[in-house]
Design a protein around this motif. Structure first.
Motif, PDB file in Angstrom:
ATOM      1  N   UNK A   1      24.565  -3.949 -39.247  1.00 44.38           N
ATOM      2  CA  UNK A   1      23.214  -3.997 -38.718  1.00 44.38           C
ATOM      3  C   UNK A   1      22.753  -2.549 -38.552  1.00 44.38           C
ATOM      4  N   UNK A   2      21.564  -2.260 -39.059  1.00 45.80           N
ATOM      5  CA  UNK A   2      20.969  -0.943 -38.903  1.00 45.80           C
ATOM      6  C   UNK A   2      19.763  -1.094 -37.984  1.00 45.80           C
ATOM      7  N   UNK A   3      19.753  -0.357 -36.881  1.00 45.07           N
ATOM      8  CA  UNK A   3      18.645  -0.389 -35.931  1.00 45.07           C
ATOM      9  C   UNK A   3      17.898   0.934 -36.021  1.00 45.07           C
ATOM     10  N   UNK A   4      16.591   0.867 -36.227  1.00 41.57           N
ATOM     11  CA  UNK A   4      15.733   2.053 -36.279  1.00 41.57           C
ATOM     12  C   UNK A   4      15.023   2.147 -34.937  1.00 41.57           C
TER      13      UNK A   4
ATOM     14  N   UNK B   1      24.057   2.189 -36.524  1.00 38.44           N
ATOM     15  CA  UNK B   1      24.695   1.297 -37.481  1.00 38.44           C
ATOM     16  C   UNK B   1      25.979   0.765 -36.874  1.00 38.44           C
ATOM     17  N   UNK B   2      26.164  -0.564 -36.929  1.00 43.75           N
ATOM     18  CA  UNK B   2      27.385  -1.178 -36.417  1.00 43.75           C
ATOM     19  C   UNK B   2      27.707  -2.425 -37.229  1.00 43.75           C
ATOM     20  N   UNK B   3      28.990  -2.772 -37.271  1.00 47.19           N
ATOM     21  CA  UNK B   3      29.487  -3.892 -38.058  1.00 47.19           C
ATOM     22  C   UNK B   3      29.614  -5.129 -37.175  1.00 47.19           C
ATOM     23  N   UNK B   4      29.031  -6.254 -37.605  1.00 46.42           N
ATOM     24  CA  UNK B   4      29.092  -7.502 -36.854  1.00 46.42           C
ATOM     25  C   UNK B   4      29.589  -8.622 -37.765  1.00 46.42           C
TER      26      UNK B   4
ATOM     27  N   UNK C   1      15.725   0.947 -22.101  1.00 45.18           N
ATOM     28  CA  UNK C   1      14.374   0.519 -21.745  1.00 45.18           C
ATOM     29  C   UNK C   1      13.242   1.367 -22.312  1.00 45.18           C
ATOM     30  N   UNK C   2      13.496   2.447 -22.986  1.00 47.73           N
ATOM     31  CA  UNK C   2      12.437   3.399 -23.327  1.00 47.73           C
ATOM     32  C   UNK C   2      12.225   3.577 -24.830  1.00 47.73           C
ATOM     33  N   UNK C   3      11.885   2.494 -25.536  1.00 44.75           N
ATOM     34  CA  UNK C   3      11.649   2.587 -26.974  1.00 44.75           C
ATOM     35  C   UNK C   3      10.363   1.872 -27.338  1.00 44.75           C
ATOM     36  N   UNK C   4       9.497   2.561 -28.105  1.00 42.76           N
ATOM     37  CA  UNK C   4       8.237   1.930 -28.487  1.00 42.76           C
ATOM     38  C   UNK C   4       8.415   1.023 -29.695  1.00 42.76           C
ATOM     39  N   UNK C   5       9.445   1.265 -30.490  1.00 45.95           N
ATOM     40  CA  UNK C   5       9.681   0.435 -31.664  1.00 45.95           C
ATOM     41  C   UNK C   5      11.174   0.351 -31.941  1.00 45.95           C
ATOM     42  N   UNK C   6      11.644  -0.871 -32.179  1.00 42.34           N
ATOM     43  CA  UNK C   6      13.038  -1.117 -32.579  1.00 42.34           C
ATOM     44  C   UNK C   6      12.974  -2.070 -33.762  1.00 42.34           C
ATOM     45  N   UNK C   7      13.447  -1.626 -34.913  1.00 40.63           N
ATOM     46  CA  UNK C   7      13.433  -2.440 -36.123  1.00 40.63           C
ATOM     47  C   UNK C   7      14.867  -2.641 -36.589  1.00 40.63           C
ATOM     48  N   UNK C   8      15.204  -3.880 -36.957  1.00 32.42           N
ATOM     49  CA  UNK C   8      16.558  -4.196 -37.403  1.00 32.42           C
ATOM     50  C   UNK C   8      16.595  -4.524 -38.893  1.00 32.42           C
ATOM     51  N   UNK C   9      17.706  -4.125 -39.527  1.00 33.82           N
ATOM     52  CA  UNK C   9      17.964  -4.443 -40.929  1.00 33.82           C
ATOM     53  C   UNK C   9      19.405  -4.925 -41.055  1.00 33.82           C
ATOM     54  N   UNK C  10      19.633  -5.860 -41.978  1.00 32.13           N
ATOM     55  CA  UNK C  10      20.986  -6.271 -42.349  1.00 32.13           C
ATOM     56  C   UNK C  10      21.371  -5.517 -43.599  1.00 32.13           C
ATOM     57  N   UNK C  11      22.587  -4.968 -43.602  1.00 35.93           N
ATOM     58  CA  UNK C  11      23.101  -4.277 -44.777  1.00 35.93           C
ATOM     59  C   UNK C  11      24.318  -5.057 -45.253  1.00 35.93           C
TER      60      UNK C  11
END
Length: 192
Positions: free
Chosen positions: A145-148, A87-90, A106-116
């Motif tokens: 921004x929340x990144x899963x 979680x970070x503020x932009x 470089x080593x992630x099978x899934x990256x999902x973003x959400x706006x809070x």
């Protein structure tokens, strides 16, 4: 005797005490990023060991500074099944819409973003590149921004969040490929 006690207390505090780093609460202005910018000191992390919490439930959990996290340098094989939440503020202080790419490693099978901000909104960008997730902010917009993250099984996985300017992304990718060793490049060629 007093010197011995003083030295003992001093060594005890050095060995067993940890300082607490204060996370920077100033938002990252994506309009000011010309090329790329590390957001390590501005990022918070939560590791869900069950990978069963919903995104809404994760927001009620306690996040800690990523800079102090052991996952920053390496995600151990026991933690591969965990889901990691960053979680970070932009903000966008410009007068027009701006976009940036998030790269966490470089080593992630899934990256999902959400706006809070005023609610939880999933970020769906069809023009995101594999390993990089694009998000866009309207003029004057400020939000979290929340990144899963779901890591791959790898011995080299760490978490290094970087924001990259939309216009600089192709140069950044070429830079990363240019700095790989010959064996890694050979592997890239063989894998297509």
């Amino acid at each position: 005797m007093r010197r011995l006690i003083t030295l003992s207390v001093f060594f005890f505090t050095i060995i067993f005490c940890n300082a607490q780093a204060v996370t920077d609460t100033v938002p990252v202005n994506i309009a000011a990023i010309n090329e790329d910018s590390s957001i390590l000191s501005k990022t918070l992390i939560f590791a869900d060991s069950t990978s069963a919490l919903s995104v809404s439930d994760v927001l009620t959990q306690s996040f800690s500074p990523l800079i102090l996290s052991r996952y920053r340098k390496k995600v151990t094989p026991e933690r591969i099944t965990n889901s990691f939440y960053l979680k970070f503020l932009v903000s966008n202080d410009s007068e027009k819409e701006k976009s940036a790419y998030l790269y966490v490693g470089p080593r992630y099978k899934e990256i999902t973003l959400y706006k809070i901000g005023g609610g939880l909104q999933s970020i769906k960008n069809a023009d995101s590149i594999a390993g990089y997730r694009k998000f866009t902010l309207a003029a004057g917009e400020k939000c979290y921004i929340l990144a899963v993250l779901e890591p791959l099984k790898s011995e080299f996985g760490g978490i290094t969040p970087i924001l990259i300017n939309r216009d600089f992304i192709s140069f950044y990718k070429n830079f990363l490929i240019g700095h790989k060793n010959d064996l890694q490049i050979f592997g890239l060629i063989l894998s297509g």
